[in-house]
Design an enzyme around this catalytic site. Structure first.
Site, PDB file in Angstrom:
ATOM      1  N   SER A  65      -3.898  56.501 -23.813  1.00  0.00           N
ATOM      2  CA  SER A  65      -3.159  55.648 -23.856  1.00  0.00           C
ATOM      3  C   SER A  65      -3.306  54.397 -24.776  1.00  0.00           C
ATOM      4  O   SER A  65      -4.013  53.510 -24.422  1.00  0.00           O
ATOM      5  CB  SER A  65      -2.640  55.053 -22.395  1.00  0.00           C
ATOM      6  OG  SER A  65      -2.265  56.056 -21.950  1.00  0.00           O
ATOM      7  N   LEU A  66      -2.944  54.481 -26.157  1.00  0.00           N
ATOM      8  CA  LEU A  66      -3.278  53.693 -27.188  1.00  0.00           C
ATOM      9  C   LEU A  66      -2.275  52.510 -27.105  1.00  0.00           C
ATOM     10  O   LEU A  66      -2.838  51.300 -26.781  1.00  0.00           O
ATOM     11  CB  LEU A  66      -3.407  54.315 -28.551  1.00  0.00           C
ATOM     12  CG  LEU A  66      -3.924  53.582 -29.656  1.00  0.00           C
ATOM     13  CD1 LEU A  66      -5.416  53.217 -29.483  1.00  0.00           C
ATOM     14  CD2 LEU A  66      -3.923  54.447 -30.903  1.00  0.00           C
ATOM     15  N   HIS A  67      -1.118  52.734 -27.362  1.00  0.00           N
ATOM     16  CA  HIS A  67      -0.131  51.697 -27.210  1.00  0.00           C
ATOM     17  C   HIS A  67       0.063  50.491 -28.132  1.00  0.00           C
ATOM     18  O   HIS A  67       0.583  49.517 -27.906  1.00  0.00           O
ATOM     19  CB  HIS A  67       0.074  51.097 -25.989  1.00  0.00           C
ATOM     20  CG  HIS A  67       0.302  52.175 -24.728  1.00  0.00           C
ATOM     21  ND1 HIS A  67       0.983  53.284 -24.820  1.00  0.00           N
ATOM     22  CD2 HIS A  67      -0.475  52.278 -23.480  1.00  0.00           C
ATOM     23  CE1 HIS A  67       0.901  54.108 -23.808  1.00  0.00           C
ATOM     24  NE2 HIS A  67       0.149  53.585 -22.771  1.00  0.00           N
ATOM     25  N   CYS A  83       3.154  48.359 -16.644  1.00  0.00           N
ATOM     26  CA  CYS A  83       3.124  49.408 -15.566  1.00  0.00           C
ATOM     27  C   CYS A  83       3.236  49.126 -14.326  1.00  0.00           C
ATOM     28  O   CYS A  83       2.718  47.866 -13.809  1.00  0.00           O
ATOM     29  CB  CYS A  83       1.621  50.301 -15.852  1.00  0.00           C
ATOM     30  SG  CYS A  83       1.681  51.581 -14.515  1.00  0.00           S
ATOM     31  N   CYS A  87      -3.874  51.018  -8.857  1.00  0.00           N
ATOM     32  CA  CYS A  87      -4.810  51.029  -9.978  1.00  0.00           C
ATOM     33  C   CYS A  87      -5.164  49.722 -10.546  1.00  0.00           C
ATOM     34  O   CYS A  87      -4.638  48.726  -9.910  1.00  0.00           O
ATOM     35  CB  CYS A  87      -3.855  51.489 -11.092  1.00  0.00           C
ATOM     36  SG  CYS A  87      -4.664  51.815 -12.642  1.00  0.00           S
ATOM     37  N   CYS A 111       3.341  65.956 -12.129  1.00  0.00           N
ATOM     38  CA  CYS A 111       2.479  64.812 -12.571  1.00  0.00           C
ATOM     39  C   CYS A 111       1.881  64.208 -11.420  1.00  0.00           C
ATOM     40  O   CYS A 111       2.509  63.772 -10.500  1.00  0.00           O
ATOM     41  CB  CYS A 111       3.428  63.477 -13.008  1.00  0.00           C
ATOM     42  SG  CYS A 111       2.953  62.158 -13.639  1.00  0.00           S
ATOM     43  N   ASN A 143       9.506  52.223 -20.351  1.00  0.00           N
ATOM     44  CA  ASN A 143      10.353  51.981 -19.304  1.00  0.00           C
ATOM     45  C   ASN A 143      10.442  50.585 -18.821  1.00  0.00           C
ATOM     46  O   ASN A 143       9.350  50.382 -18.248  1.00  0.00           O
ATOM     47  CB  ASN A 143      10.381  53.111 -18.258  1.00  0.00           C
ATOM     48  CG  ASN A 143      10.387  54.820 -18.749  1.00  0.00           C
ATOM     49  OD1 ASN A 143      11.562  54.889 -19.154  1.00  0.00           O
ATOM     50  ND2 ASN A 143       9.444  55.487 -19.016  1.00  0.00           N
ATOM     51  N   CYS A 160       7.627  57.515 -16.634  1.00  0.00           N
ATOM     52  CA  CYS A 160       6.050  56.769 -16.632  1.00  0.00           C
ATOM     53  C   CYS A 160       6.249  55.448 -16.671  1.00  0.00           C
ATOM     54  O   CYS A 160       7.016  54.711 -16.878  1.00  0.00           O
ATOM     55  CB  CYS A 160       5.733  57.217 -18.174  1.00  0.00           C
ATOM     56  SG  CYS A 160       4.954  58.744 -18.332  1.00  0.00           S
ATOM     57  N   CYS A 186      -2.311  46.982 -16.777  1.00  0.00           N
ATOM     58  CA  CYS A 186      -1.473  47.018 -17.939  1.00  0.00           C
ATOM     59  C   CYS A 186      -0.271  46.470 -17.550  1.00  0.00           C
ATOM     60  O   CYS A 186       0.377  46.624 -16.393  1.00  0.00           O
ATOM     61  CB  CYS A 186      -1.328  48.461 -18.288  1.00  0.00           C
ATOM     62  SG  CYS A 186      -2.734  49.348 -18.650  1.00  0.00           S
ATOM     63  N   GLU A 208       2.967  58.656  -5.197  1.00  0.00           N
ATOM     64  CA  GLU A 208       4.011  59.373  -5.762  1.00  0.00           C
ATOM     65  C   GLU A 208       3.629  60.443  -6.717  1.00  0.00           C
ATOM     66  O   GLU A 208       2.438  60.139  -7.333  1.00  0.00           O
ATOM     67  CB  GLU A 208       4.892  58.442  -6.518  1.00  0.00           C
ATOM     68  CG  GLU A 208       5.949  57.632  -5.375  1.00  0.00           C
ATOM     69  CD  GLU A 208       6.649  56.523  -6.043  1.00  0.00           C
ATOM     70  OE1 GLU A 208       7.831  56.567  -5.539  1.00  0.00           O
ATOM     71  OE2 GLU A 208       6.382  55.740  -6.812  1.00  0.00           O
TER      72      GLU A 208
HETATM   73  N1  SAH Z   1      -4.254  55.363 -16.202  1.00  0.00           N
HETATM   74  C1  SAH Z   1      -3.885  56.563 -16.757  1.00  0.00           C
HETATM   75  C2  SAH Z   1      -2.533  57.302 -16.507  1.00  0.00           C
HETATM   76  C3  SAH Z   1      -1.561  56.742 -15.871  1.00  0.00           C
HETATM   77  S1  SAH Z   1      -0.263  56.250 -16.600  1.00  0.00           S
HETATM   78  C4  SAH Z   1      -3.400  56.032 -18.429  1.00  0.00           C
HETATM   79  O1  SAH Z   1      -3.430  54.726 -18.596  1.00  0.00           O
HETATM   80  O2  SAH Z   1      -3.507  56.934 -19.250  1.00  0.00           O
HETATM   81  C5  SAH Z   1       0.690  57.588 -17.688  1.00  0.00           C
HETATM   82  C6  SAH Z   1       1.115  57.080 -19.149  1.00  0.00           C
HETATM   83  O3  SAH Z   1       2.254  56.176 -18.891  1.00  0.00           O
HETATM   84  C7  SAH Z   1       0.122  56.206 -19.791  1.00  0.00           C
HETATM   85  O4  SAH Z   1       0.248  56.588 -21.128  1.00  0.00           O
HETATM   86  C8  SAH Z   1       0.775  54.839 -19.585  1.00  0.00           C
HETATM   87  O5  SAH Z   1       0.302  54.037 -20.445  1.00  0.00           O
HETATM   88  C9  SAH Z   1       2.115  55.077 -19.520  1.00  0.00           C
HETATM   89  N2  SAH Z   1       3.116  54.229 -18.990  1.00  0.00           N
HETATM   90  C10 SAH Z   1       2.729  53.239 -17.953  1.00  0.00           C
HETATM   91  N3  SAH Z   1       3.912  52.241 -17.593  1.00  0.00           N
HETATM   92  C11 SAH Z   1       4.913  52.527 -18.785  1.00  0.00           C
HETATM   93  C12 SAH Z   1       6.097  52.299 -18.825  1.00  0.00           C
HETATM   94  N4  SAH Z   1       6.765  51.216 -17.945  1.00  0.00           N
HETATM   95  N5  SAH Z   1       6.799  53.001 -19.765  1.00  0.00           N
HETATM   96  C13 SAH Z   1       6.261  53.893 -20.456  1.00  0.00           C
HETATM   97  N6  SAH Z   1       5.158  54.623 -20.566  1.00  0.00           N
HETATM   98  C14 SAH Z   1       3.973  53.746 -19.517  1.00  0.00           C
END
Ligand code: SAH
Length: 346
Positions: free
Chosen positions: A217-219, A122, A115, A108, A293, A338, A119, A95
């Site tokens: 992507s720190l989170h 995700c 993947c 995007c 999300n 995302c 995470c 996608e």
């Molecule tokens: N693997 C890479 C790029 C793909 S994800 C990464 O980890 O950065 C792109 C962004 O979306 C990342 O910051 C990821 O952490 C975030 N992301 C993934 N799932 C999400 C969700 N359910 N809600 C919000 N952001 C999310």
């Protein structure tokens, strides 16, 4: 064993010239083919009307053109965001999302089918990693969207399915190809690579003399919380990641964006904001906040942070002198936001 065909859309002009030389064709034929592929965005030899049929027939024997064909396009009723389900030559599905901003159109791009990172919030990682995408398959996502809309794409975020820094050569090859002045010539400054923090690859990337933005992507504000939502945190600590980000900034002069998705009760408390501010203080950093999300396949109970918690979180960072933006959640009504990209059959 059948020999694999040469994937000509992934080749540089120089490499393509070697192919046409093998066919005993003059070098200007390579330039013509390169222009068909990367300027006219042709998807097959039949579109290349100024080439001799004999050369096309010869090349078809040992060359292939990899495309991404749209199987489904969903358009958001809220903001015009377009989500594409693409089928690759081998039948795999990926996608891509096109977002319209005042400053231009942004695509995007996915970097892998599936993947491996796992995470917990995700959707892209649910079925694991199937395979890396080639340079041509990443280009094709942008080319197809530009063909479909007839509008120029000016920005690229490598934030679709996959972890770009575990497909290093193809991702950097893609960036070099699409920023080339003889292709779409998208400025490297308008290209963002998003990573969950593969430390050695960040260091390597910092030495590539590319001008793109790194989004990290720190989170989480500490390793403990990070480990509870991102398996990659078992491998690299936040300290190691920040050190790599500092190298990236020193070597490229590009400010890092730290992505932080806010999950209700998990990482969105005031004390988490204080810890995060401490981590990033004194760095030329920019934090991009996004309420998580919810992913319906996940059943993890992760909910988006509440508005009042988001603003409290934001104020604490701003009071510490950190630049904060809030990511607009485009295409939410079409599951294009995302983390919601997932391989579902059509
Ligand atoms: N693997 C890479 C790029 C793909 S994800 C990464 O980890 O950065 C792109 C962004 O979306 C990342 O910051 C990821 O952490 C975030 N992301 C993934 N799932 C999400 C969700 N359910 N809600 C919000 N952001 C999310």
């Amino acid at each position: 064993m059948m020999e694999q065909k040469i994937d000509i859309k992934s080749l540089s002009l120089q490499e393509l010239t070697k192919v046409t030389q093998k066919c005993k064709a003059p070098d200007f034929r390579a330039r013509q083919i390169f222009e068909w592929l990367h300027v006219h965005l042709a998807t097959g030899f039949e579109e290349m009307t100024n080439l001799p049929n004999s050369l096309k027939e010869q090349m078809k024997e040992f060359c292939e053109i990899r495309n991404a064909s749209a199987r489904k396009v969903q358009v958001s009723g809220i903001d015009g965001t377009r989500k594409y389900l693409f089928e690759l030559n081998d039948g795999n599905l990926i996608e891509s999302v096109m977002m319209r901003y005042r400053h231009g159109n942004s695509v995007c791009v996915s970097s892998q089918v599936g993947c491996a990172m796992g995470c917990r919030f995700c959707a892209s990682t649910i079925g694991g990693l199937v395979r890396n995408l080639t340079v041509s398959e990443m280009l094709s996502q942008v080319y197809e969207i530009q063909r479909d809309t007839g509008e120029r794409v000016s920005n690229i975020v490598i934030m679709g399915m996959g972890e770009p820094l575990t497909n290093y050569d193809n991702v950097t090859g893609f960036i070099r190809q699409i920023s080339n002045e003889n292709t779409l010539h998208i400025s490297q400054r308008n290209i963002t690579i998003s990573t969950c923090g593969i430390v050695p690859a960040i260091i390597r990337l910092s030495k590539e003399s590319l001008k793109c933005t790194l989004a990290l992507s720190l989170h989480a504000p500490n390793d403990e919380i990070r480990r509870s939502i991102m398996p990659i945190a078992e491998k690299y600590t936040i300290k190691e990641i920040l050190h790599a980000c500092d190298r990236y900034f020193e070597n490229t002069g590009r400010r890092i964006t730290f992505e932080y998705c806010l999950i209700d009760g998990v990482n969105d408390r005031k004390e988490h904001a204080v810890l995060l501010a401490d981590l990033l203080k004194g760095r030329n950093a920019h934090v991009n906040l996004i309420p998580v999300n919810p992913v319906r396949e996940r059943e993890n109970g992760f909910g988006a942070a509440k508005e009042q918690d988001i603003s409290a979180f934001r104020s604490i960072l701003e009071d510490a002198g950190i630049t904060v933006t809030r990511r607009r959640e485009m295409g939410r009504d079409i599951q294009g936001a995302c983390g919601q990209l997932v391989r579902r059959s059509v």
